[in-house]
Design an enzyme around this catalytic site. Structure first.
Site, PDB file in Angstrom:
ATOM      1  N   SER A 156       0.796  -1.224   0.000  1.00 18.52           N
ATOM      2  CA  SER A 156       0.000   0.000   0.000  1.00 18.52           C
ATOM      3  C   SER A 156       0.828   1.273   0.000  1.00 18.52           C
ATOM      4  O   SER A 156       0.301   2.347  -0.275  1.00 18.52           O
ATOM      5  CB  SER A 156      -0.950   0.018   1.209  1.00 18.52           C
ATOM      6  OG  SER A 156      -0.220   0.049   2.421  1.00 18.52           O
ATOM      7  N   ASP A 194      -3.249   7.871   8.551  1.00 12.54           N
ATOM      8  CA  ASP A 194      -3.962   6.904   9.378  1.00 12.54           C
ATOM      9  C   ASP A 194      -2.940   6.214  10.287  1.00 12.54           C
ATOM     10  O   ASP A 194      -1.885   6.781  10.552  1.00 12.54           O
ATOM     11  CB  ASP A 194      -4.755   5.906   8.516  1.00 12.54           C
ATOM     12  CG  ASP A 194      -3.884   5.154   7.510  1.00 12.54           C
ATOM     13  OD1 ASP A 194      -2.640   5.163   7.661  1.00 12.54           O
ATOM     14  OD2 ASP A 194      -4.439   4.549   6.580  1.00 12.54           O
ATOM     15  N   HIS A 238       0.007   4.920   7.322  1.00 12.44           N
ATOM     16  CA  HIS A 238       0.510   5.654   6.167  1.00 12.44           C
ATOM     17  C   HIS A 238       0.690   7.149   6.431  1.00 12.44           C
ATOM     18  O   HIS A 238      -0.174   7.776   7.039  1.00 12.44           O
ATOM     19  CB  HIS A 238      -0.457   5.496   4.991  1.00 12.44           C
ATOM     20  CG  HIS A 238      -0.791   4.088   4.661  1.00 12.44           C
ATOM     21  ND1 HIS A 238      -1.874   3.433   5.213  1.00 12.44           N
ATOM     22  CD2 HIS A 238      -0.188   3.195   3.842  1.00 12.44           C
ATOM     23  CE1 HIS A 238      -1.926   2.192   4.743  1.00 12.44           C
ATOM     24  NE2 HIS A 238      -0.908   2.021   3.919  1.00 12.44           N
TER      25      HIS A 238
END
Length: 337
Positions: A47, A311, A314
């Site tokens: 991600s 978050d 990240h």
């Protein structure tokens, strides 16, 4: 489809801007500082680099408020499209492809998406199908992101503390196999990210009220990064080249956390770098969560630019810009040419 959904993840900003952001356009001509003038970018990993491969039913990053600060106009030049959009956007294949899937690792994780071996299989199949040629890949760069999903899966599957060092060794060994395979397919330069200080991610600092890092986790990260650097040095010796290099994400994060005076002018100040902008209202929820009635179960800060982390895992766009400007990261990038 809303362009904000297509470009769903602000987290791709880091890897794409690292390389494409170094290129300048002068009177319509691209001037590159790279000795071999790369024409394609291939991205593998998770991600921290995924720009739209994850399915909507698996990825929270397709949900609001993800994407609200995505720098769509920042990049300036063509970026590689997600692998899943290769047929719809075939005209963009000449710029490379992004094979990264959020939540994945070198091994299978708790996320049912292609691991890194399978991602490399996708590129090999495209070579077999003559979408790309090995000669064409000689003018390409590969970015490989490994942000720790293998380790979170190890913990989720009740892996023992005593067995952690051996597991780290197996992860780095498999990563090394993957890097060599990408090189053997023809890619000229391969950058692999060091592991960021996992103990400083909000998912770890929450237990300390976002005030301090988990030293035990960062000690394990140090082992991973030491083994990775040794592996990369060995790969360069084996191939008699400088094709492989490590992006020093670990020290780049620490440069920002420490807010050293020598680069404060170009790096924003984050009052509490360990506290995220978007977080679930309780342990059972995360950023973007809603209940059965559609009511949001997360809190969102008023100014994402004031936060390093978006978050619990990240960084924000502003956070990645800060990382990009650090001495640690800039020195890493010099290995490209």
């Amino acid at each position: 489809m809303d362009i904000q959904n297509l470009l769903f993840s602000l987290f791709c900003f880091f890897f794409i801007s690292l390389f494409l952001g170094h290129q300048q356009v002068v009177e319509g001509s691209r001037v590159s500082p790279f000795a071999f003038r790369p024409k394609k970018l291939f991205v593998f990993g998770d991600s921290y680099a995924d720009t739209g491969n994850n399915r909507k039913d698996l990825a929270s990053s397709w949900k609001f408020p993800y994407g609200i600060t995505f720098p769509a106009g920042y990049l300036g030049i063509k970026t590689p499209i997600p692998y899943r959009w290769r047929k719809e956007l075939a005209g963009r294949l000449k710029y490379g492809l992004n094979f990264a899937y959020g939540g994945t690792g070198v091994f299978d994780t708790t996320v049912a998406e292609p691991n890194m071996t399978t991602q490399i299989d996708f590129l090999e199949q495209l070579l077999n199908d003559s979408v790309y040629t090995k000669r064409g890949l000689k003018t390409s760069v590969a970015l490989v992101s490994l942000a720790g999903n293998d380790y979170s899966t190890y913990i989720a599957r009740n892996g023992s503390a005593a067995g952690f060092p051996a597991f780290i060794g197996s992860v780095v060994n498999q990563l090394t196999v993957n890097l060599k395979r990408i090189h053997d397919l023809g890619v000229r330069k391969i950058a692999v990210s060091a592991l960021q200080p996992l103990g400083c991610l909000p998912q770890s600092t929450a237990r300390f009220s976002f005030e301090q890092c988990n030293g035990t986790e960062n000690t394990l990260v140090d082992l991973h990064n030491q083994l990775l650097l040794q592996a990369v040095n060995n790969l360069n010796k084996e191939t008699n080249s400088t094709s492989f290099f490590v992006l020093d994400i670990y020290n780049a994060f620490w440069n920002v956390f420490n807010q050293k005076e020598e680069h404060q002018v170009s790096t924003p100040t984050f009052e509490n770098p360990f506290e995220p902008c978007c977080v679930g209202v309780s342990a059972g929820f995360s950023c973007g969560s809603v209940d059965e009635h559609g009511e949001k179960k997360y809190t969102l800060c008023s100014n994402p630019k004031s936060k390093f982390f978006w978050d619990t895992v990240h960084p924000t766009q502003e956070g990645w810009q800060a990382v990009y400007s650090t001495p640690a990261l800039q020195n890493s990038l010099k290995q490209l040419w």
